[in-house]
Design a protein around this motif. Structure first.
Motif, short mmCIF file in Angstrom:
data_model
loop_
_atom_site.label_atom_id
_atom_site.label_comp_id
_atom_site.label_asym_id
_atom_site.label_seq_id
_atom_site.Cartn_x
_atom_site.Cartn_y
_atom_site.Cartn_z
N THR A 87 0.21 -25.20 9.90
CA THR A 87 1.56 -25.38 9.37
C THR A 87 1.56 -26.47 8.30
N VAL A 88 2.50 -26.36 7.38
CA VAL A 88 2.60 -27.38 6.35
C VAL A 88 2.89 -28.73 6.99
N GLY A 89 2.22 -29.76 6.51
CA GLY A 89 2.33 -31.09 7.11
C GLY A 89 1.11 -31.47 7.91
N ASP A 90 0.29 -30.48 8.31
CA ASP A 90 -0.95 -30.78 9.00
C ASP A 90 -1.90 -31.50 8.05
N ILE A 91 -2.50 -32.59 8.48
CA ILE A 91 -3.38 -33.37 7.61
C ILE A 91 -4.55 -32.52 7.14
N GLU A 92 -5.14 -31.73 8.05
CA GLU A 92 -6.34 -30.97 7.68
C GLU A 92 -6.05 -29.88 6.66
N GLY A 93 -4.78 -29.50 6.52
CA GLY A 93 -4.46 -28.44 5.58
C GLY A 93 -4.18 -28.91 4.17
N LEU A 94 -4.10 -30.21 3.95
CA LEU A 94 -3.70 -30.73 2.64
C LEU A 94 -4.58 -30.26 1.48
N PRO A 95 -5.92 -30.24 1.62
CA PRO A 95 -6.72 -29.75 0.49
C PRO A 95 -6.41 -28.31 0.13
N PHE A 96 -6.08 -27.47 1.12
CA PHE A 96 -5.76 -26.08 0.85
C PHE A 96 -4.42 -25.96 0.12
N PHE A 97 -3.42 -26.72 0.56
CA PHE A 97 -2.13 -26.67 -0.11
C PHE A 97 -2.22 -27.19 -1.54
N GLN A 144 0.83 -1.21 0.00
CA GLN A 144 0.00 0.00 0.00
C GLN A 144 0.86 1.25 0.00
N ALA A 145 1.92 1.23 0.79
CA ALA A 145 2.79 2.40 0.89
C ALA A 145 3.47 2.72 -0.43
N ARG A 146 3.50 1.75 -1.33
CA ARG A 146 4.06 1.97 -2.66
C ARG A 146 2.98 2.37 -3.66
N GLY A 147 1.75 2.52 -3.18
CA GLY A 147 0.68 2.98 -4.05
C GLY A 147 -0.21 1.89 -4.62
N TYR A 148 -0.02 0.64 -4.19
CA TYR A 148 -0.81 -0.46 -4.73
C TYR A 148 -2.06 -0.71 -3.87
N LYS A 149 -3.10 -1.24 -4.49
CA LYS A 149 -4.31 -1.64 -3.79
C LYS A 149 -4.21 -3.11 -3.43
N VAL A 150 -4.60 -3.43 -2.19
CA VAL A 150 -4.45 -4.81 -1.72
C VAL A 150 -5.75 -5.33 -1.11
N ARG A 151 -5.86 -6.64 -1.08
CA ARG A 151 -6.93 -7.33 -0.36
C ARG A 151 -6.29 -8.52 0.33
N LEU A 152 -6.69 -8.79 1.57
CA LEU A 152 -6.12 -9.90 2.32
C LEU A 152 -7.22 -10.86 2.74
N ARG A 153 -6.90 -12.15 2.69
CA ARG A 153 -7.88 -13.15 3.11
C ARG A 153 -7.19 -14.34 3.77
N LYS A 154 -8.00 -15.14 4.44
CA LYS A 154 -7.47 -16.21 5.29
C LYS A 154 -8.19 -17.52 5.00
N LEU A 155 -7.42 -18.60 4.86
CA LEU A 155 -7.94 -19.95 4.71
C LEU A 155 -7.68 -20.69 6.02
N ASP A 156 -8.75 -21.13 6.69
CA ASP A 156 -8.59 -21.83 7.97
C ASP A 156 -8.97 -23.29 7.81
N PRO A 157 -8.07 -24.23 8.15
CA PRO A 157 -8.34 -25.64 7.88
C PRO A 157 -9.27 -26.35 8.86
N TYR A 158 -9.70 -25.70 9.95
CA TYR A 158 -10.52 -26.44 10.92
C TYR A 158 -11.94 -26.68 10.39
N LEU A 159 -12.64 -27.65 11.01
CA LEU A 159 -13.94 -28.09 10.51
C LEU A 159 -15.10 -27.22 10.99
N ASN A 160 -14.88 -26.33 11.95
CA ASN A 160 -15.94 -25.40 12.32
C ASN A 160 -16.31 -24.55 11.11
N VAL A 161 -17.59 -24.22 10.99
CA VAL A 161 -18.02 -23.37 9.88
C VAL A 161 -17.39 -21.99 10.00
#
Length: 542
Positions: free
Chosen positions: A143-153, A29-46
Motif C-alpha cells: 500500500t502507498v505509504g509503505d517504506i519498502e515501496g517508495l523506490p517503486f512509487f 481484451q474484450a474490446r480487441g486490445y492486446k494486453v500484458r500484465l506484470r507485478k512489482l513486489d517491494p519485499y527483499l526476497n529475490v
C-alpha cells in the motif's frame, strides 16, 4: 508504443488490486486490445520461492521457470496470456542485480544510490519485454505509504512524466469503509490515501473504491472534489457474487470506459462479453453439486491453494456443477487414524506440499480413496504419497518412504540430482541453495498408449509446469506396475515418472506436475474436468 496503466493500492492490503488488474486486462481484451500484465513486489526476497505459504500464499510458476507472486495466476486465468519471468520483479532481485554490477565495476567508481540506480532498474523492468501489445498493466504490491515501496512509487512517478499523459494512467484501489453504528460510509481514508500519493508526486486518474454498499452521489462528489478526479472516475467496486463476475461488474460500473476516455481513445469497439456471461451463468446457475475433499497441510490459509481452488472451479464449469470444497488438515488422519471425514466426499485431492508434517495423513487419505474406489487426484507431493502407499500396501515394500524427510530403507522418492532442461543438463545436490533450484517450469511428457490420461488429454505428448525437488525412483517401476500402479506418463527420455494411475479404479491419477497453473475458466484443464466428471458419477453412487 504501448500505453501503461499503473495500479496502486491504499488504506489497507488485500483490497483486490491483482483481481482488479486481471479484470481490467480482460475487459480491454474484450474490446480487441492486446494486453500484458506484470507485478512489482517491494519485499527483499529475490522471489517468493523460499517463502512459507503462510507468509505469502501460493507460489505461481510460469512456463519459463519463474517462481512468482500469486497475482500472476489471476492475470493468466483472466486473460489467457502466459506470464513470463520478466513479468514479476522484487526489491530483492533489483538490489541483487545492482550489487552484482557494482562488484564487477560496471559503475566505474560512481556512488551507487537509490536514485538514479535503483529507480532506473525498476523503470527498465517496467518498459522491457512488453512485446506487441496495446496496454501494459503494472501492479505495485503493498500500500502507498509503505517504506519498502517508495523506490517503486518514485520510479512510476518518473515514468508518468517521461511517458506523458497520453501514455500513462494511474489507477488507485482504495477503501470506503461503512461504519454500521453511524450508518455512514467514510471517505476520509480514501482522501488520506490519495494525499499520500500526492505527497510523492503521483496524481491518480481513476479511483477504484472497494465498498460494501453503493456510493451515494454526495459521497461521490466529495471524493471527486477532495481527490481531484472527475466524478465519473470514482468507480464503485463492490464484492461480486463470484470471482468471474468481476469483469462484468467493473464494466457495468464504467471502469474500462473511463480508462479509454482518459487515454482519449474515442473509437474503441464495444466489448464482447459473451464469454464472461457464459462463465457467469455456469458458475451461478449450476445443474448440481459435488464435494471434493482436499487433504493438505496449509488448509488454514486458502491463498496457499489459490490456483488449485480455481482449477477445481473450472472443472465444475466444464461439467456445469458447483464444486464444494471440504478442507481437511492431513495431520488429523495421523493423530487418530480416523478417516470418517472422508466418508461424504465424492472425490479426494492431495495437493503439493513440502516436508514431513502431515505426510502419513496424506498416505492414509490415498489408501482410503484406493480401497473405497473414490476418485483420487494426487498433485506433485500427492502423487509421491500415492506411490508410497501403493509400494507399502500393494507391492509389499513396508520400508517405502521419501528421503525428503527421513532415511527410509526403500527410498521410493529421492532427491533429483540431474535432469535435462532443453539441451542443458541441470545438476543439484543437498548443499544447493533452496531458492530457484527446483525443477521449475514447463517440461514435456509422453503418455502411454491405452492409458486413461492419454484418453483424457487426447494426445500423446503434453507439456506441463513443474515445481519439485524430489522424484519417484524409476528403479521401482517394474515392482509397482506388477502390483497395479501403472506409470502412464514419463519424460521423453523415459527416466522421470510424470504420471501414475490405477486402471482397476473409477479414477485414480497422480501427476508430478501442477496442472492447476494452466487451467482457465474459459479453457478448463482436461484433468480437472475429467476428475470432476468422475466425482459427479461418484455422487450418484453414494
Amino acid at each position: 508504443m504501448p500505453r501503461y496503466i499503473f495500479i496502486t493500492g491504499g488504506v489497507v492490503s488485500s483490497l483486490g488490486k491483482g483481481l482488479a488488474s486481471a479484470a481490467l486486462g480482460a475487459l480491454l481484451q474484450a474490446r480487441g486490445y492486446k494486453v500484458r500484465l506484470r507485478k512489482l513486489d517491494p519485499y527483499l526476497n529475490v522471489d517468493p520461492g523460499t517463502m512459507s505459504p503462510y507468509q505469502h500464499g501460493e507460489v505461481y510458476v510460469t512456463d519459463d521457470g519463474a517462481e512468482t507472486d500469486l497475482d500472476l495466476g489471476h492475470y493468466e486465468r483472466f486473460t489467457g496470456v502466459p506470464a513470463r519471468q520478466s513479468d514479476n520483479i522484487t526489491t530483492g532481485r533489483i538490489y541483487q542485480t545492482i550489487i552484482d554490477s557494482e562488484r564487477r565495476g560496471d559503475y566505474l567508481g560512481a556512488t551507487v544510490q537509490v536514485i538514479p540506480h535503483v529507480t532506473d532498474r525498476i523503470k527498465a523492468f517496467v518498459l522491457s519485454d512488453a512485446g506487441d501489445v496495446d496496454f501494459v498493466l503494472c501492479e505495485v504490491g503493498g500500500t502507498v505509504g509503505d517504506i519498502e515501496g517508495l523506490p517503486f512509487f518514485e520510479s512510476l512517478r518518473q515514468l508518468g512524466q517521461e511517458l506523458g499523459r497520453d501514455n500513462a494512467l494511474f489507477l488507485h484501489v482504495t477503501l470506503l469503509p461503512y461504519i454500521k453504528a453511524a450508518g455512514e460510509m467514510k471517505t476520509k481514508p480514501t482522501q488520506h490515501s490519495v494525499k499520500e500519493l500526492l505527497s510523492i508526486g503521483i496524481q491518480p486518474d481513476i479511483l477504484l473504491c472497494r465498498c460494501e454498499i453503493p456510493i451515494a452521489e454526495g459521497d461521490r462528489r466529495k471524493i471527486a472534489l477532495f481527490c481531484n478526479v472527475p466524478e465519473s472516475a470514482v468507480i464503485e467496486g463492490r464484492d461480486a457474487s463470484s470471482l468471474y463476475d468481476v469483469p462484468l461488474e467493473y464494466h457495468a460500473r464504467g471502469l474500462d470506459t473511463e480508462v479509454l476516455k482518459r487515454f482519449r481513445i474515442d473509437d474503441a469497439p464495444e466489448p464482447d462479453l459473451s464469454r464472461w456471461n457464459a462463465i457467469s451463468k455456469a458458475v451461478n446457475e449450476p445443474d448440481g453439486e459435488v464435494t471434493i475433499g482436499v487433504v493438505g497441510k496449509y488448509t488454514s490459509l486458502l491463498d496457499a491453494y489459490k490456483s488449485l481452488i480455481e482449477a477445481l472451479n473450472h472443472g465444475g464449469i466444464a461439467n456445469n456443477v458447483k464444486v464444494r470444497l471440504k478442507w481437511l488438515e492431513s495431520s488429523q488422519f495421523e493423530d487418530d487414524g480416523e478417516t470418517s471425514p472422508l466418508e461424504d466426499v465424492h472425490g479426494i485431492l492431495v495437493p503439493g506440499g513440502f516436508g514431513e508434517r502431515g505426510a502419513e495423513g496424506k498416505i492414509a487419505a490415498v489408501r482410503f480413496a484406493r480401497e473405497r474406489k473414490v476418485p483420487y487426484f494426487g498433485i506433485c507431493f500427492g502423487m509421491q504419497m500415492a506411490v508410497i502407499e501403493a509400494a507399502r500396501n500393494l507391492a509389499g515394500i513396508p520400508g517405502a518412504g521419501s528421503s525428503e524427510f527421513s532415511k527410509p530403507s526403500e527410498p521410493i522418492i529421492g532427491l533429483m540430482t540431474e535432469w535435462m532442461r532443453g539441451n542443458r543438463v541441470e545438476t543439484r545436490d543437498e548443499k544447493s541453495d533452496l531458492g530457484g533450484t527446483m525443477r521449475l517450469g514447463a517440461y514435456p511428457a509422453k503418455l502411454a498408449e491405452g492409458s486413461r490420461v492419454r484418453e483424457i488429454y487426447g494426445t500423446e505428448n503434453i507439456e506441463e509446469r513443474h515445481r519439485h525437488r524430489y522424484e519417484v525412483n524409476i528403479a521401482y517401476r517394474e515392482r509397482l506396475e506388477a502390483a497395479g500402479l501403472r506409470f502412464s506418463g514419463l519424460s521423453p527420455d523415459g527416466v522421470l515418472p510424470e504420471i501414475v494411475e490405477i486402471e482397476d479404479h473409477p479414477w485414480f491419477i497422480g501427476v508430478q506436475f501442477h496442472p492447476e497453473y494452466k487451467s482457465r475458466p474459459f479453457e478448463p484443464h482436461p484433468l480437472f474436468a475429467s476428475f470432476i466428471a468422475a466425482a459427479m458419477e461418484q455422487s450418484r453412487l453414494v
